[in-house]
Design a protein around this motif. Structure first.
Motif, mmCIF file in Angstrom:
data_model
loop_
_atom_site.group_PDB
_atom_site.id
_atom_site.type_symbol
_atom_site.label_atom_id
_atom_site.label_comp_id
_atom_site.label_asym_id
_atom_site.label_seq_id
_atom_site.Cartn_x
_atom_site.Cartn_y
_atom_site.Cartn_z
ATOM 1 N N ALA A 289 54.185 36.591 6.914
ATOM 2 C CA ALA A 289 54.858 37.885 6.759
ATOM 3 C C ALA A 289 55.743 38.187 7.960
ATOM 4 O O ALA A 289 56.832 38.750 7.814
ATOM 5 C CB ALA A 289 53.823 38.990 6.561
ATOM 6 N N VAL A 290 55.279 37.804 9.148
ATOM 7 C CA VAL A 290 56.089 37.987 10.356
ATOM 8 C C VAL A 290 57.385 37.185 10.238
ATOM 9 O O VAL A 290 58.470 37.655 10.595
ATOM 10 C CB VAL A 290 55.307 37.551 11.615
ATOM 11 N N ALA A 291 57.267 35.967 9.715
ATOM 12 C CA ALA A 291 58.437 35.092 9.606
ATOM 13 C C ALA A 291 59.462 35.617 8.602
ATOM 14 O O ALA A 291 60.670 35.435 8.790
ATOM 15 C CB ALA A 291 57.989 33.686 9.212
ATOM 16 N N ARG A 292 58.993 36.271 7.539
ATOM 17 C CA ARG A 292 59.927 36.695 6.487
ATOM 18 C C ARG A 292 60.338 38.166 6.574
ATOM 19 O O ARG A 292 61.224 38.603 5.832
ATOM 20 C CB ARG A 292 59.315 36.438 5.111
ATOM 21 N N THR A 293 59.723 38.932 7.465
ATOM 22 C CA THR A 293 60.022 40.360 7.506
ATOM 23 C C THR A 293 61.490 40.623 7.832
ATOM 24 O O THR A 293 62.131 39.855 8.561
ATOM 25 C CB THR A 293 59.138 41.083 8.540
ATOM 26 N N THR A 294 62.005 41.700 7.282
ATOM 27 C CA THR A 294 63.385 42.101 7.557
ATOM 28 C C THR A 294 63.452 43.180 8.633
ATOM 29 O O THR A 294 64.514 43.764 8.856
ATOM 30 C CB THR A 294 64.057 42.625 6.273
ATOM 31 N N LEU A 295 62.332 43.450 9.281
ATOM 32 C CA LEU A 295 62.337 44.424 10.371
ATOM 33 C C LEU A 295 63.277 43.958 11.477
ATOM 34 O O LEU A 295 63.384 42.758 11.745
ATOM 35 C CB LEU A 295 60.928 44.598 10.938
ATOM 36 N N PRO A 296 63.955 44.880 12.145
ATOM 37 C CA PRO A 296 64.873 44.487 13.227
ATOM 38 C C PRO A 296 64.120 43.901 14.413
ATOM 39 O O PRO A 296 62.906 44.078 14.549
ATOM 40 C CB PRO A 296 65.560 45.810 13.599
ATOM 41 N N GLU A 297 64.850 43.214 15.265
ATOM 42 C CA GLU A 297 64.236 42.556 16.413
ATOM 43 C C GLU A 297 63.727 43.551 17.451
ATOM 44 O O GLU A 297 62.674 43.355 18.045
ATOM 45 C CB GLU A 297 65.236 41.600 17.076
ATOM 46 N N THR A 298 64.496 44.596 17.694
ATOM 47 C CA THR A 298 64.151 45.537 18.758
ATOM 48 C C THR A 298 64.330 46.977 18.289
ATOM 49 O O THR A 298 64.884 47.234 17.214
ATOM 50 C CB THR A 298 65.033 45.313 20.005
ATOM 51 N N VAL A 299 63.859 47.886 19.119
ATOM 52 C CA VAL A 299 63.967 49.322 18.854
ATOM 53 C C VAL A 299 64.770 49.977 19.971
ATOM 54 O O VAL A 299 64.604 49.633 21.145
ATOM 55 C CB VAL A 299 62.562 49.963 18.782
ATOM 56 N N ASP A 300 65.630 50.900 19.600
ATOM 57 C CA ASP A 300 66.355 51.692 20.590
ATOM 58 C C ASP A 300 65.458 52.859 21.000
ATOM 59 O O ASP A 300 65.395 53.883 20.321
ATOM 60 C CB ASP A 300 67.666 52.202 19.995
ATOM 61 N N ARG A 301 64.767 52.690 22.122
ATOM 62 C CA ARG A 301 63.801 53.705 22.550
ATOM 63 C C ARG A 301 64.474 54.973 23.066
ATOM 64 O O ARG A 301 63.795 55.988 23.284
ATOM 65 C CB ARG A 301 62.864 53.119 23.602
ATOM 66 N N ASP A 302 65.790 54.935 23.249
ATOM 67 C CA ASP A 302 66.498 56.163 23.627
ATOM 68 C C ASP A 302 66.334 57.230 22.550
ATOM 69 O O ASP A 302 66.425 58.436 22.835
ATOM 70 C CB ASP A 302 67.987 55.883 23.845
#
Length: 318
Positions: A289-302
């Protein structure tokens, strides 16, 4: 909101009540920079005493703390975020709706902390033959190396033999990782446990011996179902299931669709070996699931900072 087993659908007559919340700090604490990240109210218990069905544990997070936990992918924050309306003990403040609107922008593949938890649990409870074989191979090899070089010799002195040993099984490896002193360090990895090359051969062999003994204890537990922490194993299965759902859909369903199965594990109605195998198989599914997820790589914590600045300004200005 109701939390824990009441949220998951696994509560029993013996279950205590966990309550979680996000609280709004007052203007004075904001101005004096005294906002507490969390507030806890629990009954004082004697050492070793467990909660009863009459106990209520309460914990509330500040908005800033909650959003930080969410950006880290901590399960407590994700569970709270997706808690259904019937778990709410009172009508939420409108700020909760604003937090829920911001939340999806804080999801990323690098902030799924529960993935690390799943890996830890698979190592803790797994009794698969491949892992046991790797540990036995490492133990035999280190015992022979200790006989040849001496107990107090540094592991790195036998690097050639260690590398040959590591090449003999997929679950044995030589890895280089940052040391606490900031410099890279070389380790012998045995099924997830690591012995630094600067340690003594005896120390490495003892580590692997303990791991081998631990596997033996798990095997005995698998045979007679004795001394098993069923609650912890239930937790491991639930978290893995939630991880897969979240990585695939960006949602988590409560109560859990497999609540009856989780309850059966919690009550010890399913053999240890079956649950241990399920946990290991679930880890494989989590990794996929980690390999196929479409979640973005990072988060803009601002985004968190901007939200908290606006919220605090509103509270202070009244």
């Amino acid at each position: 909101m109701k939390f824990g087993s009441h949220l998951y659908g696994t509560a029993t007559p013996q279950s205590d009540l966990d309550i979680k919340a996000v609280y709004l700090p007052d203007a004075r604490d904001i101005l004096l920079q005294r906002v507490k990240p969390s507030v806890n109210i629990v009954r004082e218990k004697s050492r070793g005493e467990k909660n009863t069905a009459e106990d209520i544990d309460f914990e509330a997070y500040s908005p800033a703390k909650f959003l930080d936990l969410l950006a880290e992918g901590q399960t407590v924050a994700l569970d709270m975020l997706f808690a259904p309306a019937d778990m709410m003990l009172s009508t939420p403040d409108p700020v909760w709706s604003e937090i829920k609107a911001l939340a999806p922008r804080l999801f990323s593949r690098k902030t799924t902390a529960f993935v690390s938890y799943c890996r830890q649990q698979a190592r803790k409870y797994g009794v698969k033959g491949a892992r046991l074989a790797a540990v036995r191979l490492a133990l035999d090899g280190l015992t022979a190396i200790e006989d040849s070089y001496g107990a107090n010799t540094k592991l790195g002195v036998a690097e050639a033999e260690i590398r040959d040993l590591a090449a003999s099984h997929d679950l044995l490896d030589i890895v280089v990782l940052p040391h606490p002193d900031g410099n890279p360090a070389t380790y012998f990895d045995v099924a997830g446990k690591k012995a630094i090359f600067s340690a003594s051969i005896k120390g490495a062999r003892t580590m692997v011996q303990n791991l081998f003994d631990e596997f033996g204890a798990r095997t005995r537990a698998a045979e007679d179902n004795q001394g098993v922490d069923w609650k912890a194993m239930t937790h491991a299965v639930r978290i893995a299931d939630q991880a897969i759902e979240f990585l695939d859909t960006r949602q988590i369903t409560f109560p859990r669709p497999n609540a009856a199965h989780l309850l059966a594990i919690k009550r010890g109605e399913i053999p240890y070996a079956s649950v241990a195998e399920e946990i290991e198989n679930l880890l494989t599914e989590v990794e996929m699931a980690v390999a196929r997820t479409t979640l973005p790589e990072t988060v803009d914590r601002d985004q968190i900072d901007d939200f908290i600045v606006d919220l605090h300004q509103q509270i202070v200005s009244g």
